[in-house]
Structures are given as C-alpha cells and as structure tokens.
Design a protein around this motif. Structure first.
Motif, PDB file in Angstrom:
ATOM      1  N   PRO A   3       0.873  -1.233  -0.181  1.00 31.12           N
ATOM      2  CA  PRO A   3       0.053   0.010   0.220  1.00 31.12           C
ATOM      3  C   PRO A   3       0.879   1.298   0.051  1.00 31.12           C
ATOM      4  CG  PRO A   3      -0.923  -1.793   1.560  1.00 31.12           C
ATOM      5  CD  PRO A   3       0.400  -2.042   1.027  1.00 31.12           C
ATOM      6  N   ASP A   4       1.994   1.276   0.752  1.00 27.85           N
ATOM      7  CA  ASP A   4       2.838   2.334   0.698  1.00 27.85           C
ATOM      8  C   ASP A   4       3.493   2.599  -0.594  1.00 27.85           C
ATOM      9  OD1 ASP A   4       2.507   3.052   3.209  1.00 27.85           O
ATOM     10  OD2 ASP A   4       4.303   2.254   4.134  1.00 27.85           O
ATOM     11  N   PHE A   9       3.706   5.642  -5.621  1.00 28.44           N
ATOM     12  CA  PHE A   9       3.529   5.626  -7.030  1.00 28.44           C
ATOM     13  C   PHE A   9       2.328   6.657  -7.528  1.00 28.44           C
ATOM     14  CE2 PHE A   9       1.280   2.974 -10.610  1.00 28.44           C
ATOM     15  CZ  PHE A   9       2.538   3.235 -11.661  1.00 28.44           C
ATOM     16  N   SER A  10       1.126   6.612  -6.894  1.00 29.05           N
ATOM     17  CA  SER A  10       0.331   7.701  -7.191  1.00 29.05           C
ATOM     18  C   SER A  10       0.653   8.926  -6.933  1.00 29.05           C
ATOM     19  CB  SER A  10      -0.897   7.145  -6.141  1.00 29.05           C
ATOM     20  OG  SER A  10      -1.988   8.150  -6.285  1.00 29.05           O
ATOM     21  N   GLN A  11       1.456   9.159  -6.051  1.00 27.34           N
ATOM     22  CA  GLN A  11       1.775  10.627  -5.848  1.00 27.34           C
ATOM     23  C   GLN A  11       2.773  11.042  -6.813  1.00 27.34           C
ATOM     24  OE1 GLN A  11       3.432  10.493  -1.861  1.00 27.34           O
ATOM     25  NE2 GLN A  11       1.455  11.104  -0.874  1.00 27.34           N
ATOM     26  N   PRO A 168      -8.961   4.493  -8.582  1.00 23.64           N
ATOM     27  CA  PRO A 168      -7.967   5.537  -7.761  1.00 23.64           C
ATOM     28  C   PRO A 168      -7.151   6.329  -8.914  1.00 23.64           C
ATOM     29  CG  PRO A 168      -7.393   3.131  -7.992  1.00 23.64           C
ATOM     30  CD  PRO A 168      -8.687   3.080  -8.444  1.00 23.64           C
ATOM     31  N   VAL A 169      -6.715   7.373  -8.281  1.00 20.29           N
ATOM     32  CA  VAL A 169      -6.093   8.301  -9.147  1.00 20.29           C
ATOM     33  C   VAL A 169      -5.003   7.956 -10.137  1.00 20.29           C
ATOM     34  CG1 VAL A 169      -4.633  10.577  -9.291  1.00 20.29           C
ATOM     35  CG2 VAL A 169      -6.609  10.291  -7.905  1.00 20.29           C
ATOM     36  N   ALA A 170      -4.208   7.027  -9.530  1.00 19.78           N
ATOM     37  CA  ALA A 170      -3.054   6.379 -10.461  1.00 19.78           C
ATOM     38  C   ALA A 170      -3.608   5.628 -11.513  1.00 19.78           C
ATOM     39  CB  ALA A 170      -2.186   5.393  -9.424  1.00 19.78           C
ATOM     40  N   ALA A 171      -4.480   4.927 -11.226  1.00 18.35           N
ATOM     41  CA  ALA A 171      -5.259   3.991 -12.512  1.00 18.35           C
ATOM     42  C   ALA A 171      -5.616   5.068 -13.622  1.00 18.35           C
ATOM     43  CB  ALA A 171      -6.188   3.226 -11.911  1.00 18.35           C
TER      44      ALA A 171
END
Ligand SMILES: [Zn+2]
Ligand SMILES: [Zn+2]
Length: 276
Positions: A3-4, A9-11, A168-171
């Motif tokens: 999760p971290d 990755f998302s940030q 989620p934003v990354a996706a």
C-alpha cells in the motif's frame, strides 16, 4: 506492490501527469512516424495537410475538454474519493491496492469497448464517430482524429465510470496514457510482421484495428476493442482477417469523400445517409 508503494507511485504519477502524458504522446508520435517509413503496412501517401488536419482535432479536443472539465478526470476523482470514499464499487470490494489498480484498468477498457460499439449502433453517436471513420489514409495521426462531440461524450462516460467504480487516481492517469498510446499504436501504418497475429491474442494491434476501418459493414462492425482484444472475442465481435489483403482494404466511408478539417467538423450537423 505494498500500500505504501502504491501511495508513492500514485503521488509520483499525479505530480508528473502533464509531463508523462505529453512525453509519451510526442515520443510515440515520432517513433511511429519513423516506423511508418521503415516498415509501412500499406502503400499510401499522407499529405501534410491531412496530417495537420488530424492533429488539429487532437489540439481542439484538448482545449475543449479542459474547459468542459477543468482539472480533468484526475481532479474529479480526487474530489469524489474524498467526499464519497465508499460509494464506488472499489470502495465496497476493498481489494488490495495493486489488484484494485489492475481491475480498474481492465474495467475501464471494458467500458470503452461498449462505448465504441454503441457509437456504431446509435445513429446520433455515429454522426460524430463517423468523423474518425472518414479517414481514408489511416496513419498515426488518425489516432487523435475524433470529433469534439465524441470526445465530450467519451469524457462524460469516463467520468461516470470513474465514480461508479471508485477508480484510484493512479489508475486514471495510467489509463489515459495507455489509451493515447494504444490509439497511436493501433492507427499507425506499420507492419509488425508475424508478431501482429500473436499480439492480437492479448491486445488490439494495427492489423486488428485497420479491419475495423474497412468500408465493408461486415468488417467495420467488428474489432471494437481499444486495448485488450479479449472483449471482442468475449462479445462475439472479433474478426481476425479481412476479406481482402491489408494492402487492399478500402478504408474510410463511401459517403465522406472530403476529409478536410472544417468539413469533418460540420459533418454531424448535415443530413447524410447512414453507412457504417
Ligand atoms: Zn469505430
Ligand atoms: Zn480507429
């Protein structure tokens, strides 16, 4: 991925979204332009006017979508996930982050498969999608030739899907990058040789998508997929080989001889015979 790791990755993706999207787009545009010269699939002449006209659709759509949804789908998702974290499907399922990420990419691709199919089946939507099919010289620039009407409907469909799924934003960012990359890849006039048939078992390839641009209705009503080819197999719309060789497929539309920028923009608002 932990999760971290997903959070980092998302940030990273969120902070680099603009650079990532434009870098991948221009990098692939140049790459496929080179491959179209080194390994052309069909003999065709793409004039500078035609190429620029197609790219103009990409520029126009980017501007219109910025006004239609300032901040884009990413900001919409950040607002939605903050305000209603448990409303979307992913909020209910509570999957591990990496599984959720992959599931969202696959489901968004499924949504676009059906969107594309309905653009062919519903007359009102076909008026706009025909701007894309009017291109008689399919090449890498055709990958951005979409009427603003279609781009706006697609934005609305993606916005609803993103909220319904709780993506989620990354996706979202990776899906948008993937979508642009796949569109340039699929429309480029280049030969992958035997690799094309193997790749078609997993993803949509240039040969698979070129068949969809045929003037024959028995072919243009096939191969609706954007990225994963499995949707066409699953929903019985897959056709592996065109009736004539790829070098001879008649592309475009019989009733759309002029593919100039202004004429193509005006097309949905003029009466015309329906021909898919
Ligand atoms: Zn189509
Ligand atoms: Zn296409």
């Amino acid at each position: 991925m932990t999760p971290d790791g997903m959070t980092g990755f998302s940030q990273f993706l969120t902070s680099q979204e603009g650079a990532l999207r434009s870098g991948v787009f221009f990098g692939l545009l140049i790459l496929f332009l080179a491959l179209e010269r080194l390994r052309p699939r069909r003999r065709q002449q793409v004039s500078a006017r035609h190429f620029i006209s197609n790219l103009a659709f990409g520029v126009l759509n980017a501007v219109i979508l910025r006004f239609a949804l300032p901040g884009g789908l990413v900001l919409l998702a950040i607002w939605f996930l903050t305000a209603y974290p448990m409303v979307g499907l992913m909020g209910w399922l509570n999957l591990p982050p990496f599984v959720e990420f992959i599931a969202c990419l696959v489901l968004l691709d499924l949504v676009l498969y059906w969107q594309h199919r309905l653009f062919h089946q519903i007359d009102f939507f076909w008026k706009f999608h025909s701007a894309h099919h009017g291109d008689r010289n399919l090449n890498v620039s055709s990958g951005v030739r979409f009427h603003p009407g279609e781009a706006l409907v697609s934005l609305a469909v993606k916005a609803v899907a993103i909220m319904a799924l709780g993506v989620p934003v990354a996706a979202i960012i990776l899906f948008e990058v993937l979508l642009n990359a796949a569109s340039l890849f699929n429309h480029a006039n280049w030969s992958l040789g035997r690799l094309d048939a193997y790749l078609q078992k997993l993803i949509v390839t240039p040969d698979m998508h070129r068949l969809h641009h045929s003037r024959l209705e028995t072919e243009s009503r096939k191969n609706f997929g954007f990225f994963l080819s499995g949707w066409d197999t699953l929903f019985n719309s897959y056709k592996a080989h065109p009736d004539s060789p790829h070098s001879d497929i008649a592309l475009g539309l019989d009733d759309m001889p002029d593919d100039g920028f202004v004429q193509t923009l005006q097309r949905p608002f003029k009466p015309s015979a329906r021909k898919t």
